[in-house]
Design a protein around this motif. Sequence first.
Motif, PDB file in Angstrom:
ATOM      1  N   ARG A   1       0.870  -1.175   0.000  1.00  0.00           N
ATOM      2  CA  ARG A   1       0.000   0.000   0.000  1.00  0.00           C
ATOM      3  C   ARG A   1       0.910   1.229   0.000  1.00  0.00           C
ATOM      4  N   LEU A   2       0.958   1.903  -1.116  1.00  0.00           N
ATOM      5  CA  LEU A   2       1.776   3.104  -1.248  1.00  0.00           C
ATOM      6  C   LEU A   2       0.963   4.305  -0.778  1.00  0.00           C
ATOM      7  N   GLN A   3       1.609   5.238  -0.152  1.00  0.00           N
ATOM      8  CA  GLN A   3       0.888   6.420   0.333  1.00  0.00           C
ATOM      9  C   GLN A   3       1.736   7.675   0.162  1.00  0.00           C
ATOM     10  N   VAL A   4       1.106   8.719  -0.287  1.00  0.00           N
ATOM     11  CA  VAL A   4       1.771  10.028  -0.292  1.00  0.00           C
ATOM     12  C   VAL A   4       0.843  11.019   0.410  1.00  0.00           C
ATOM     13  N   MET A   5       1.377  11.743   1.379  1.00  0.00           N
ATOM     14  CA  MET A   5       0.587  12.757   2.100  1.00  0.00           C
ATOM     15  C   MET A   5       1.191  14.125   1.857  1.00  0.00           C
ATOM     16  N   GLU A   6       0.332  15.077   1.567  1.00  0.00           N
ATOM     17  CA  GLU A   6       0.768  16.453   1.334  1.00  0.00           C
ATOM     18  C   GLU A   6       0.003  17.385   2.273  1.00  0.00           C
ATOM     19  N   PRO A   7       0.604  18.490   2.643  1.00  0.00           N
ATOM     20  CA  PRO A   7      -0.137  19.440   3.482  1.00  0.00           C
ATOM     21  C   PRO A   7      -1.204  20.176   2.674  1.00  0.00           C
ATOM     22  N   GLY A   8      -2.295  20.501   3.326  1.00  0.00           N
ATOM     23  CA  GLY A   8      -3.340  21.307   2.685  1.00  0.00           C
ATOM     24  C   GLY A   8      -4.046  20.569   1.552  1.00  0.00           C
ATOM     25  N   ARG A   9      -4.654  21.345   0.699  1.00  0.00           N
ATOM     26  CA  ARG A   9      -5.422  20.807  -0.439  1.00  0.00           C
ATOM     27  C   ARG A   9      -4.458  20.625  -1.598  1.00  0.00           C
ATOM     28  N   ASN A  10      -4.024  19.406  -1.785  1.00  0.00           N
ATOM     29  CA  ASN A  10      -2.904  19.160  -2.693  1.00  0.00           C
ATOM     30  C   ASN A  10      -2.998  17.792  -3.339  1.00  0.00           C
ATOM     31  N   LEU A  11      -4.222  17.371  -3.698  1.00  0.00           N
ATOM     32  CA  LEU A  11      -4.399  16.015  -4.218  1.00  0.00           C
ATOM     33  C   LEU A  11      -3.630  15.753  -5.514  1.00  0.00           C
ATOM     34  N   PRO A  12      -3.635  16.686  -6.490  1.00  0.00           N
ATOM     35  CA  PRO A  12      -2.915  16.382  -7.735  1.00  0.00           C
ATOM     36  C   PRO A  12      -1.434  16.097  -7.496  1.00  0.00           C
ATOM     37  N   GLN A  13      -0.824  16.869  -6.597  1.00  0.00           N
ATOM     38  CA  GLN A  13       0.593  16.613  -6.350  1.00  0.00           C
ATOM     39  C   GLN A  13       0.803  15.285  -5.639  1.00  0.00           C
ATOM     40  N   ALA A  14      -0.097  14.986  -4.693  1.00  0.00           N
ATOM     41  CA  ALA A  14       0.014  13.699  -4.013  1.00  0.00           C
ATOM     42  C   ALA A  14      -0.105  12.562  -5.024  1.00  0.00           C
ATOM     43  N   TRP A  15      -1.031  12.722  -5.964  1.00  0.00           N
ATOM     44  CA  TRP A  15      -1.193  11.692  -6.995  1.00  0.00           C
ATOM     45  C   TRP A  15       0.057  11.578  -7.860  1.00  0.00           C
ATOM     46  N   GLN A  16       0.600  12.691  -8.296  1.00  0.00           N
ATOM     47  CA  GLN A  16       1.798  12.633  -9.140  1.00  0.00           C
ATOM     48  C   GLN A  16       2.951  11.937  -8.429  1.00  0.00           C
ATOM     49  N   GLU A  17       3.128  12.254  -7.176  1.00  0.00           N
ATOM     50  CA  GLU A  17       4.234  11.626  -6.441  1.00  0.00           C
ATOM     51  C   GLU A  17       3.993  10.143  -6.214  1.00  0.00           C
ATOM     52  N   ALA A  18       2.734   9.812  -5.917  1.00  0.00           N
ATOM     53  CA  ALA A  18       2.409   8.399  -5.721  1.00  0.00           C
ATOM     54  C   ALA A  18       2.612   7.642  -7.033  1.00  0.00           C
ATOM     55  N   ASN A  19       2.235   8.276  -8.122  1.00  0.00           N
ATOM     56  CA  ASN A  19       2.367   7.660  -9.438  1.00  0.00           C
ATOM     57  C   ASN A  19       3.842   7.431  -9.788  1.00  0.00           C
ATOM     58  N   ALA A  20       4.668   8.407  -9.486  1.00  0.00           N
ATOM     59  CA  ALA A  20       6.096   8.275  -9.774  1.00  0.00           C
ATOM     60  C   ALA A  20       6.712   7.163  -8.929  1.00  0.00           C
ATOM     61  N   MET A  21       6.308   7.126  -7.685  1.00  0.00           N
ATOM     62  CA  MET A  21       6.800   6.079  -6.783  1.00  0.00           C
ATOM     63  C   MET A  21       6.354   4.708  -7.281  1.00  0.00           C
ATOM     64  N   ASP A  22       5.120   4.637  -7.706  1.00  0.00           N
ATOM     65  CA  ASP A  22       4.555   3.392  -8.224  1.00  0.00           C
ATOM     66  C   ASP A  22       5.345   2.920  -9.452  1.00  0.00           C
ATOM     67  N   ASP A  23       5.664   3.856 -10.337  1.00  0.00           N
ATOM     68  CA  ASP A  23       6.420   3.509 -11.545  1.00  0.00           C
ATOM     69  C   ASP A  23       7.785   2.926 -11.191  1.00  0.00           C
ATOM     70  N   ARG A  24       8.420   3.534 -10.202  1.00  0.00           N
ATOM     71  CA  ARG A  24       9.754   3.052  -9.842  1.00  0.00           C
ATOM     72  C   ARG A  24       9.684   1.675  -9.210  1.00  0.00           C
ATOM     73  N   LEU A  25       8.651   1.418  -8.405  1.00  0.00           N
ATOM     74  CA  LEU A  25       8.495   0.087  -7.814  1.00  0.00           C
ATOM     75  C   LEU A  25       8.178  -0.941  -8.888  1.00  0.00           C
ATOM     76  N   GLU A  26       7.362  -0.515  -9.837  1.00  0.00           N
ATOM     77  CA  GLU A  26       6.936  -1.445 -10.887  1.00  0.00           C
ATOM     78  C   GLU A  26       8.099  -1.843 -11.792  1.00  0.00           C
ATOM     79  N   ALA A  27       9.136  -1.021 -11.801  1.00  0.00           N
ATOM     80  CA  ALA A  27      10.319  -1.378 -12.580  1.00  0.00           C
ATOM     81  C   ALA A  27      10.998  -2.604 -11.977  1.00  0.00           C
ATOM     82  N   ASP A  28      10.767  -2.827 -10.699  1.00  0.00           N
ATOM     83  CA  ASP A  28      11.412  -3.955 -10.017  1.00  0.00           C
ATOM     84  C   ASP A  28      10.453  -5.106  -9.764  1.00  0.00           C
ATOM     85  N   LEU A  29       9.177  -4.780  -9.556  1.00  0.00           N
ATOM     86  CA  LEU A  29       8.203  -5.800  -9.138  1.00  0.00           C
ATOM     87  C   LEU A  29       7.203  -6.063 -10.241  1.00  0.00           C
TER      88      LEU A  29
END
Lengths: 356, 356
Positions: A122-150
């Motif tokens: 379960r990947l999670q990214v938390m951002e301060p305030g109202r910041n869903l798009p950035q949280a999504w972008q970071e989670a997506n980038a993290m997901d891509d890097r994990l998927e390169a290995d898994l």
Amino acid sequence: MELKEHLDRPTSGWSRGTGPDADVVVSSRVRLARNIANIRFPSRQSPEEATEVLTLAERAVGILGDDWDFYRLAPLTAPDRRVLVEKHLISPQLARQPQAAAVAMSHDERSSLMVNEEDHLRLQVMEPGRNLPQAWQEANAMDDRLEADLEYAFEPDLGYLTACPTNLGTGMRASAMVHLPVLVMSGRVGALLQAVTKIGYAVRGMYGEGTDAVGNLFQVSNQRTLGMSEEEIVAHLDQVLGQVIQAERESRHELRNQSPDHLADRVGRAYGILRGARLLTTAEAMRLISDIRLGIALGMLPEIDYATVNALLVICRSGYLARVAGRELPAAERDVLRARLVREHLQRAEAAAGGR
Amino acid sequence: MELKEHLDRPTSGWSRGTGPDADVVVSSRVRLARNIANIRFPSRQSPEEATEVLTLAERAVGILGDDWDFYRLAPLTAPDRRVLVEKHLISPQLARQPQAAAVAMSHDERSSLMVNEEDHLRLQVMEPGRNLPQAWQEANAMDDRLEADLEYAFEPDLGYLTACPTNLGTGMRASAMVHLPVLVMSGRVGALLQAVTKIGYAVRGMYGEGTDAVGNLFQVSNQRTLGMSEEEIVAHLDQVLGQVIQAERESRHELRNQSPDHLADRVGRAYGILRGARLLTTAEAMRLISDIRLGIALGMLPEIDYATVNALLVICRSGYLARVAGRELPAAERDVLRARLVREHLQRAEAAAGGR
């Protein structure tokens, strides 16, 4: 970085920052559920499979970079696991089943990864305030890097496979923690949240049991994960947030016009009691913390900021208190320690503000 | 010295100082009733006689020295007269009948003189803490100096003649203001004060109506004025005070042993609320001021001292608030101003303590 350092500090990267619309939105979070192909979901897996997931996850976290560390939960004491829950780094469920579980996190704790919770990852990214798009972008980038290995369990027509069918598809849950003290005070919160629920979003109290919203903090999250893109989910939820923000702000504006003295009195007393009390129950502390967060939003408490109150939400809780004390405390001692830590935290914040 | 200066400052010489046993005894006071020979008592005197008393009193005050000023009450506004009552410089009775009345006082307000109250002259000396013998000595010296100029109404067998027979003889009333918060809290105050009354002393609440002791402040005074010397009256009352002090101290000790956290919490909250509230009624303010006075006595509030709380007793009251505002205030506005003045006063006290 030692896990100890994470456990000792009541702040996280997201909680120290201030994002957009911080007067109402405390934080934004995107969580992605992922499972490794050809290994059964945690609820059905064998001990060997659990170990394999742990091994694979640890290896994958290695490629996320030096900024990341991987911690197994089994060696941790129960209070220390609770601290991770209190800091929103792991779920209560993971804390209750630590044997084959692990958590990985970035040094600033804005990104984290639970291993062997309901899903393998379960990947999670938390951002301060109202910041869903950035949280999504970071989670997506993290997901891509994990998927390169898994190799993830994925079906073209269903999307990411998850233990629970409600997560199928994107495997994504986007949520925001919102502070609605004046909607609660005026009794209007029920109707608003009912409307939000009707259009497909889940609302629950952030702390406490069931729908009771301790500290007037609510979590609003998407229910649908299938048939919409991640960007659509994020954009829709963000729209809903906009409406919630507007409703709370209008209520505040009205209250401020109608009873400015009573509002200022409520905020001033809350701060005074938090600064002076020698005994604080969780319930009272959360109520007072809500009042001072409102005070900050209304510009009434220049000596502290959102980071100060965000830290208080961790400082007040039983796991953190047990960690500071070095042992589980009976309730009466917790109330004494809670009051002391809150007082000292506010004194430090004031001193820092005085030095600015 | 301009009367304005007296009215503007919420402190007096006695209230800025700290006397013996200040943990229980706020102040000690000796009052002497005197009348001028061959002029009828105020309740029966003609306007001409009233004027004559004023003239004689003003002349006599002149010989008390440069440290003294004489102020007629007729030109004062009702709130300003109330401030003099709130500062214990004149009686409520004198404030209600200002036409032929006056007050004289030393610059530090420790000594004062009412003219045309129930008697022609009422001399008063107030000292901080348990200090009756000194208050008596100063009152006696002041009396001697006035007597050098004025002919008192005196009969060898009756002593000083007074309007009310209960003051005949020495014309002296010795009293002490005592703070008995823990005797009140424990419910023991009733029995103690009943015992004190039985042996011939009067006890009443210092503020408020009847026997209700707002702020847990009581006044203990002698009843007998005849057949005992002034020194005996003072010595006896001082003995009674010793017993009252002991009873309160024992109760505090007990409470501190039994519930140290609750006691510290009560004091800390009181201070926090006084520092933070934006609305304060008199009743709440007096209750909280009592709690912080107890906190000072127990060494729990190093940032403030007895002088700080003594001034609060004046700051909170309606006359002083009206003077600051420049007009009589409706209750709601009083509560706002009271909270602001209390807050600012405590902030200044803290800043001064920080600089020590």
